[in-house]
Design a protein around this motif. Structure first.
Motif, PDB file in Angstrom:
ATOM      1  N   UNK A  65      -1.273   6.615  21.051  1.00 45.89           N
ATOM      2  CA  UNK A  65      -0.190   5.750  21.514  1.00 45.89           C
ATOM      3  C   UNK A  65       0.961   6.574  22.103  1.00 45.89           C
ATOM      4  N   UNK A  66       1.323   7.668  21.428  1.00 47.88           N
ATOM      5  CA  UNK A  66       2.382   8.539  21.960  1.00 47.88           C
ATOM      6  C   UNK A  66       2.011   9.110  23.324  1.00 47.88           C
ATOM      7  N   UNK A  67       0.758   9.550  23.459  1.00 47.27           N
ATOM      8  CA  UNK A  67       0.309  10.100  24.741  1.00 47.27           C
ATOM      9  C   UNK A  67       0.336   9.040  25.841  1.00 47.27           C
ATOM     10  N   UNK A  68      -0.087   7.832  25.513  1.00 45.96           N
ATOM     11  CA  UNK A  68      -0.097   6.764  26.510  1.00 45.96           C
ATOM     12  C   UNK A  68       1.319   6.388  26.944  1.00 45.96           C
ATOM     13  N   UNK A  69       2.243   6.296  26.000  1.00 50.31           N
ATOM     14  CA  UNK A  69       3.633   5.985  26.348  1.00 50.31           C
ATOM     15  C   UNK A  69       4.220   7.095  27.228  1.00 50.31           C
ATOM     16  N   UNK A  70       3.987   8.338  26.833  1.00 51.84           N
ATOM     17  CA  UNK A  70       4.492   9.459  27.637  1.00 51.84           C
ATOM     18  C   UNK A  70       3.859   9.456  29.027  1.00 51.84           C
ATOM     19  N   UNK A  71       2.571   9.116  29.099  1.00 52.74           N
ATOM     20  CA  UNK A  71       1.888   9.054  30.381  1.00 52.74           C
ATOM     21  C   UNK A  71       2.393   7.941  31.279  1.00 52.74           C
ATOM     22  N   UNK A  72       2.882   6.875  30.684  1.00 52.41           N
ATOM     23  CA  UNK A  72       3.450   5.776  31.475  1.00 52.41           C
ATOM     24  C   UNK A  72       4.878   6.072  31.921  1.00 52.41           C
ATOM     25  N   UNK A  73       5.611   6.829  31.130  1.00 54.12           N
ATOM     26  CA  UNK A  73       7.009   7.131  31.448  1.00 54.12           C
ATOM     27  C   UNK A  73       7.122   8.280  32.457  1.00 54.12           C
ATOM     28  N   UNK A 100      13.599  14.080  31.158  1.00 55.99           N
ATOM     29  CA  UNK A 100      12.464  13.813  30.276  1.00 55.99           C
ATOM     30  C   UNK A 100      11.789  15.062  29.727  1.00 55.99           C
ATOM     31  N   UNK A 101      12.229  16.231  30.113  1.00 56.66           N
ATOM     32  CA  UNK A 101      11.539  17.432  29.649  1.00 56.66           C
ATOM     33  C   UNK A 101      11.606  17.573  28.130  1.00 56.66           C
ATOM     34  N   UNK A 102      12.736  17.307  27.540  1.00 54.75           N
ATOM     35  CA  UNK A 102      12.858  17.398  26.078  1.00 54.75           C
ATOM     36  C   UNK A 102      11.995  16.328  25.415  1.00 54.75           C
ATOM     37  N   UNK A 103      12.031  15.118  25.958  1.00 58.68           N
ATOM     38  CA  UNK A 103      11.203  14.022  25.440  1.00 58.68           C
ATOM     39  C   UNK A 103       9.725  14.414  25.451  1.00 58.68           C
ATOM     40  N   UNK A 104       9.253  14.957  26.569  1.00 57.55           N
ATOM     41  CA  UNK A 104       7.841  15.328  26.662  1.00 57.55           C
ATOM     42  C   UNK A 104       7.492  16.468  25.715  1.00 57.55           C
ATOM     43  N   UNK A 106       8.888  17.060  22.819  1.00 57.11           N
ATOM     44  CA  UNK A 106       8.841  16.463  21.477  1.00 57.11           C
ATOM     45  C   UNK A 106       7.559  15.666  21.299  1.00 57.11           C
ATOM     46  N   UNK A 107       7.176  14.890  22.311  1.00 57.50           N
ATOM     47  CA  UNK A 107       5.950  14.079  22.227  1.00 57.50           C
ATOM     48  C   UNK A 107       4.730  14.976  22.064  1.00 57.50           C
ATOM     49  N   UNK A 108       4.636  16.038  22.844  1.00 54.46           N
ATOM     50  CA  UNK A 108       3.475  16.926  22.746  1.00 54.46           C
ATOM     51  C   UNK A 108       3.422  17.596  21.371  1.00 54.46           C
ATOM     52  N   UNK A 109       4.561  18.016  20.852  1.00 54.68           N
ATOM     53  CA  UNK A 109       4.596  18.594  19.498  1.00 54.68           C
ATOM     54  C   UNK A 109       4.203  17.559  18.444  1.00 54.68           C
ATOM     55  N   UNK A 110       4.710  16.345  18.585  1.00 53.16           N
ATOM     56  CA  UNK A 110       4.375  15.281  17.637  1.00 53.16           C
ATOM     57  C   UNK A 110       2.885  14.957  17.687  1.00 53.16           C
ATOM     58  N   UNK A 111       2.322  14.905  18.882  1.00 56.93           N
ATOM     59  CA  UNK A 111       0.888  14.633  19.016  1.00 56.93           C
ATOM     60  C   UNK A 111       0.088  15.749  18.362  1.00 56.93           C
TER      61      UNK A 111
END
Length: 122
Positions: A65-73, A100-104, A106-111
């Protein structure tokens, strides 16, 4: 030169002067790199669910879900980043940062953490 030549978006191309083509082309390559990143994030999210890997289902779903949201944003970042950078080039103002660099990151680390936990706790 006004955007009478049919370039989109007209509001952007009617502002400032024509920048060096090398800089506009580099900006376009950056846009395409963001698009590729978005596609990779979407593919990763789909793959996590479609392949039913040996990962705890809850962690796998959350990571997907995190990857899909990041991929849509990410394509939204690509468009606005390209537009803001092109405007800065045309008006000879400082180049903007990509918010969005910080967001991405964080998402990659969380994933990564979710997948690691999912493998350890299966």
């Amino acid at each position: 030169m006004p955007a009478a030549d049919g370039r989109f978006p007209r509001t952007l191309f009617s502002v400032g002067g024509e920048p060096d083509a090398r800089f506009s082309l580099a900006n376009e390559r950056t846009f395409l790199a963001w698009i590729r990143t978005g596609l990779a994030l979407l593919a990763g999210g789909v793959a996590l669910e479609a392949l039913s890997l040996g990962i705890h289902p809850g962690f796998r779903f959350a990571a997907s879900l995190l990857l899909l949201v990041a991929g849509l944003v990410t394509p939204i970042q690509a468009w606005y980043g390209w537009k803001r950078t092109e405007a800065a080039l045309r008006t000879e103002t400082p180049l903007p940062s990509a918010p969005l660099t910080v967001f991405l990151a964080v998402v990659v680390c969380a994933v990564g953490a979710l997948v690691l936990l999912g493998v350890l706790l299966r």
